[in-house]
Enzyme design. Structure first.
Site, PDB file in Angstrom:
ATOM      1  N   LYS A  10       2.204  16.128  11.668  1.00 55.69           N
ATOM      2  CA  LYS A  10       2.820  15.088  11.657  1.00 55.69           C
ATOM      3  C   LYS A  10       1.642  13.995  11.692  1.00 55.69           C
ATOM      4  O   LYS A  10       0.902  13.981  12.575  1.00 55.69           O
ATOM      5  CB  LYS A  10       3.880  15.009  12.598  1.00 55.69           C
ATOM      6  CG  LYS A  10       4.695  13.590  12.461  1.00 55.69           C
ATOM      7  CD  LYS A  10       5.618  13.445  13.309  1.00 55.69           C
ATOM      8  CE  LYS A  10       6.224  14.342  14.410  1.00 55.69           C
ATOM      9  NZ  LYS A  10       7.124  14.206  14.981  1.00 55.69           N
ATOM     10  N   CYS A  24      -1.389   0.564   5.560  1.00 53.21           N
ATOM     11  CA  CYS A  24      -0.704   1.560   4.332  1.00 53.21           C
ATOM     12  C   CYS A  24       0.466   1.954   4.529  1.00 53.21           C
ATOM     13  O   CYS A  24       0.949   2.747   5.500  1.00 53.21           O
ATOM     14  CB  CYS A  24      -1.952   2.402   4.065  1.00 53.21           C
ATOM     15  SG  CYS A  24      -1.408   3.350   2.491  1.00 53.21           S
ATOM     16  N   CYS A  60      -4.571  -0.690   4.867  1.00 53.26           N
ATOM     17  CA  CYS A  60      -4.559  -0.660   3.352  1.00 53.26           C
ATOM     18  C   CYS A  60      -6.037  -1.102   2.901  1.00 53.26           C
ATOM     19  O   CYS A  60      -6.604  -1.893   3.144  1.00 53.26           O
ATOM     20  CB  CYS A  60      -3.456  -1.652   3.085  1.00 53.26           C
ATOM     21  SG  CYS A  60      -3.647  -2.362   1.229  1.00 53.26           S
ATOM     22  N   CYS A  72       1.580   3.312   1.341  1.00 50.00           N
ATOM     23  CA  CYS A  72       1.713   4.289  -0.043  1.00 50.00           C
ATOM     24  C   CYS A  72       1.229   5.447   0.071  1.00 50.00           C
ATOM     25  O   CYS A  72       1.167   6.500  -0.664  1.00 50.00           O
ATOM     26  CB  CYS A  72       1.102   3.455  -1.100  1.00 50.00           C
ATOM     27  SG  CYS A  72      -0.877   3.505  -1.171  1.00 50.00           S
ATOM     28  N   HIS A 131      -2.908   0.860  -3.408  1.00 45.36           N
ATOM     29  CA  HIS A 131      -1.320   0.938  -4.042  1.00 45.36           C
ATOM     30  C   HIS A 131      -1.464   0.036  -5.224  1.00 45.36           C
ATOM     31  O   HIS A 131      -0.201   0.340  -6.158  1.00 45.36           O
ATOM     32  CB  HIS A 131      -0.447   0.109  -2.672  1.00 45.36           C
ATOM     33  CG  HIS A 131      -0.906  -1.225  -2.673  1.00 45.36           C
ATOM     34  ND1 HIS A 131      -1.900  -1.601  -1.738  1.00 45.36           N
ATOM     35  CD2 HIS A 131      -0.675  -2.460  -3.323  1.00 45.36           C
ATOM     36  CE1 HIS A 131      -1.996  -3.040  -1.535  1.00 45.36           C
ATOM     37  NE2 HIS A 131      -1.425  -3.675  -2.518  1.00 45.36           N
TER      38      HIS A 131
END
Ligand code: FES
Length: 76
Positions: A23, A40, A51, A42, A55
């Site tokens: 996980k 992030c 990020c 995505c 994306h």
């Protein structure tokens, strides 16, 4: 090898972030946010958990509409 096998499973949304863990959990101290950070959502960023703009290409290719979580901290 198991990481590559997982990366190719299309049912997954995560194809490259920490594939050897069960996980992916990230913790950020609020003091480290500074004025603003974009995280992030995505699963395409190469600078995880931040990020990196990946994306945009993902949305263009897939028709998706995902984007980052922007966290605003205190001005320095
Ligand atoms: Fe994933 Fe921007 S790169 S949300």
């Amino acid at each position: 090898f198991i990481g590559q096998k997982l990366a190719k499973n299309k049912a997954r949304c995560n194809h490259h972030v920490k594939l050897n863990t069960d996980k992916v959990v990230d913790t950020v101290d609020i003091e480290d946010v500074g004025e603003k950070k974009a995280y992030c959502r995505c699963w395409k960023s190469k600078k995880w958990p931040l990020c990196d703009g990946s994306h945009t290409a993902h949305n263009k290719e897939s028709g998706d509409n995902v984007g980052p979580l922007v966290v605003k901290g205190k001005p320095a």
